[in-house]
Motif scaffolding. Structure first.
Motif, short mmCIF file in Angstrom:
data_model
loop_
_atom_site.label_atom_id
_atom_site.label_comp_id
_atom_site.label_asym_id
_atom_site.label_seq_id
_atom_site.Cartn_x
_atom_site.Cartn_y
_atom_site.Cartn_z
N GLN A 44 -2.02 -14.13 36.37
CA GLN A 44 -1.00 -14.24 37.40
C GLN A 44 0.00 -13.09 37.21
OE1 GLN A 44 0.43 -18.15 37.93
NE2 GLN A 44 1.54 -17.64 39.78
N PHE A 65 3.70 -11.33 38.21
CA PHE A 65 5.06 -11.59 38.66
C PHE A 65 5.75 -10.26 38.91
CE2 PHE A 65 4.00 -15.31 36.13
CZ PHE A 65 4.39 -16.33 36.98
N ILE A 71 9.22 -11.62 31.04
CA ILE A 71 8.81 -12.89 31.64
C ILE A 71 9.76 -13.98 31.19
CG2 ILE A 71 6.97 -14.61 31.71
CD1 ILE A 71 5.02 -12.25 31.30
N LYS A 86 10.50 -20.11 32.62
CA LYS A 86 10.08 -20.79 33.85
C LYS A 86 8.75 -20.23 34.35
CE LYS A 86 11.65 -21.60 38.57
NZ LYS A 86 12.69 -21.29 39.55
N GLN A 87 8.59 -18.92 34.32
CA GLN A 87 7.34 -18.30 34.76
C GLN A 87 6.20 -18.66 33.83
OE1 GLN A 87 8.94 -14.35 34.73
NE2 GLN A 87 9.18 -14.29 36.96
N GLU A 103 5.17 -22.17 34.58
CA GLU A 103 4.48 -22.20 35.86
C GLU A 103 3.00 -21.83 35.71
OE1 GLU A 103 4.55 -19.45 39.85
OE2 GLU A 103 6.48 -19.95 38.93
#
Length: 129
Positions: free
Chosen positions: A5, A7, A78, A81-82, A85
């Motif tokens: 993922q 961000f 990072i 929270k990320q 997630e």
């Protein structure tokens, strides 16, 4: 199983979290491991946050595997929270019936991880550039 993922961080940097899951011998347990990568505006590929030219490279090489992974996480930008997630998404994709164990206990050690903080002035300067 692998989940990646990306961000977009506020400083013009992209951070990628790669979550790898490996089924343990008893087939009901999944071992989770993380990898943290970054890409600056001018880069074409993702790279490790701390490379040979980084001032903290010596600390990375002297540290244990768990501490070096925490250093990579800290310098990637990072937030906690990320990270949560991505872990939640990975667990959802794997499905029910597995108990999860971490290769390195990262989530418990990231209590105060905030990610990259940028002031209003810095944001204005970054948006102009």
């Amino acid at each position: 199983m692998i989940l990646e993922q990306i961000f977009h961080l506020s400083v013009g940097r992209e951070a990628k979290i790669v979550v790898r899951g490996q089924v343990a011998r008893n087939r009901s347990e999944m071992i989770i491991d993380y990898e943290f990568l970054i890409r600056e505006k001018h880069d074409t590929d993702f790279r490790a946050p701390i490379g040979p030219n980084h001032p903290q490279y010596w600390k990375l090489k002297k540290s244990t595997a768990e501490k070096s992974q925490l250093l990579q996480l800290e310098y990637s930008g990072i937030s906690r929270k990320q990270l949560k997630e991505v872990t939640r998404e990975f667990k959802r994709l794997v499905g029910p019936g597995y108990t999860f164990r971490y290769q390195n206990e990262i989530e418990e050690r990231t209590k105060y991880l905030k990610g990259i903080r940028v002031s209003a002035l810095s944001r204005r300067l970054l948006s102009v550039a």
